[in-house]
Design an enzyme around this catalytic site. Structure first.
Site, PDB file in Angstrom:
ATOM      1  N   GLY A   9       0.859  -1.178   0.000  1.00 50.47           N
ATOM      2  CA  GLY A   9       0.000   0.000   0.000  1.00 50.47           C
ATOM      3  C   GLY A   9       0.884   1.214   0.000  1.00 50.47           C
ATOM      4  N   SER A  29       3.229   3.163   2.738  1.00 47.56           N
ATOM      5  CA  SER A  29       3.717   3.009   4.105  1.00 47.56           C
ATOM      6  C   SER A  29       3.506   4.262   4.946  1.00 47.56           C
ATOM      7  CB  SER A  29       5.188   2.618   4.089  1.00 47.56           C
ATOM      8  OG  SER A  29       5.961   3.591   3.401  1.00 47.56           O
ATOM      9  N   CYS A  70       6.163  -5.235   0.616  1.00 47.32           N
ATOM     10  CA  CYS A  70       6.285  -3.899   0.036  1.00 47.32           C
ATOM     11  C   CYS A  70       6.126  -2.825   1.115  1.00 47.32           C
ATOM     12  CB  CYS A  70       5.300  -3.761  -1.123  1.00 47.32           C
ATOM     13  SG  CYS A  70       5.804  -2.478  -2.271  1.00 47.32           S
ATOM     14  N   HIS A 127       5.186  -8.607  -4.304  1.00 41.65           N
ATOM     15  CA  HIS A 127       3.797  -8.907  -3.906  1.00 41.65           C
ATOM     16  C   HIS A 127       3.377 -10.335  -4.265  1.00 41.65           C
ATOM     17  CE1 HIS A 127       2.499  -4.737  -3.005  1.00 41.65           C
ATOM     18  NE2 HIS A 127       3.414  -4.418  -3.911  1.00 41.65           N
ATOM     19  N   GLU A 129       1.124 -11.972  -3.084  1.00 40.21           N
ATOM     20  CA  GLU A 129      -0.326 -12.119  -2.929  1.00 40.21           C
ATOM     21  C   GLU A 129      -1.083 -11.904  -4.242  1.00 40.21           C
ATOM     22  OE1 GLU A 129       1.487  -9.654  -1.893  1.00 40.21           O
ATOM     23  OE2 GLU A 129       0.472  -7.730  -2.108  1.00 40.21           O
TER      24      GLU A 129
HETATM   25  N1  LIG Z   1       3.369  -1.461  -3.532  1.00 41.46           N
HETATM   26  C1  LIG Z   1       3.713  -0.864  -2.410  1.00 41.46           C
HETATM   27  O1  LIG Z   1       3.395  -1.290  -1.305  1.00 41.46           O
HETATM   28  C2  LIG Z   1       4.458   0.431  -2.590  1.00 41.46           C
HETATM   29  C3  LIG Z   1       5.093   0.965  -1.322  1.00 41.46           C
HETATM   30  C4  LIG Z   1       5.068   2.465  -1.338  1.00 41.46           C
HETATM   31  N2  LIG Z   1       5.895   3.003  -2.401  1.00 41.46           N
HETATM   32  C5  LIG Z   1       5.482   2.994   0.031  1.00 41.46           C
HETATM   33  O2  LIG Z   1       6.387   3.744   0.144  1.00 41.46           O
HETATM   34  O3  LIG Z   1       4.877   2.640   0.989  1.00 41.46           O
END
Ligand SMILES: NC(=O)CC[C@H](N)C(=O)O
Length: 199
Positions: free
Chosen positions: A51, A53, A83, A178, A180
């Site tokens: 997501g 962060s 991620c 990912h 998932e």
């Molecule tokens: N697909 C992802 O979870 C991207 C991480 C996102 N760029 C972050 O800094 O949280």
């Protein structure tokens, strides 16, 4: 409920938690979305999804979940971050937004959005000895990189140029990519083995 249906949570404040819930349920776990401390207390393992962060950080603090999550991590609960979830588990964040905090636990420094704009998203196959053959098809989406792996953490996978994209430290697992969304469930199975080993 069968004895197999171990209760595990997916942090559901933001991000692609539904995909993780579906994978864990397909593997026979009692997979539950986690938004409150009382829900966290009922599960034996946790996935922190992909997501954003910095948003996940703010929401976890606003919902009063950050401290219970840190306590769960320190108590030895198996936690798998993908991620943004890997960023949440990193002891050190590089290129975070001002004031961005992590939960910590993994002795690594993780750089956000590390692959640059041309490689915003890409896919590649990774050899991961702990998971055996075949190579794992990995999807990276604005992915972080593990820039420093401290002595307590172990690298599990690297991309072609040698940069680390999967790490393990005791009960903690993190991947820049990912699993998932690709249908390869080996990381989730690996996580569930850690959960069941603690039963
Ligand atoms: N697909 C992802 O979870 C991207 C991480 C996102 N760029 C972050 O800094 O949280």
């Amino acid at each position: 409920m069968t004895s197999d249906a171990v209760p595990v949570g997916v942090l559901a404040l933001q991000g692609d938690f539904r995909e993780h819930l579906a994978v864990l349920a397909s593997l026979g776990a009692d997979a539950r979305p986690i938004r409150r401390e009382s829900e966290l207390a009922e599960v034996r393992g946790l996935v922190i999804p992909g997501g954003e962060s910095s948003v996940m950080d703010k929401l976890s603090r606003a919902f009063g979940l950050a401290d219970p999550l840190k306590d769960a991590i320190r108590s030895g609960m198996p936690v798998y971050g993908t991620c943004a979830g890997l960023i949440m588990l990193a002891d050190r964040i590089l290129d975070g937004i001002p004031g961005q905090q992590s939960l910590g636990g993994l002795d690594v420094a993780v750089r956000r959005n590390a692959f640059g704009s041309q490689l915003d998203s890409f896919e590649t196959d990774l050899d991961i000895p702990e998971l055996g053959e075949p190579a794992m098809h990995a999807v990276f989406i604005r992915a972080p990189i593990v820039e420093e792996t401290g002595p307590a953490a172990t690298a599990l996978a690297t991309v072609a140029d040698g940069r680390v994209v999967a790490v393990e430290q005791g009960n903690l697992l993190g991947t820049s990519f990912h699993p998932e969304i690709t249908g390869d469930t080996r990381f989730h199975e690996y996580f569930l083995r850690k959960v069941r080993a603690r039963e």
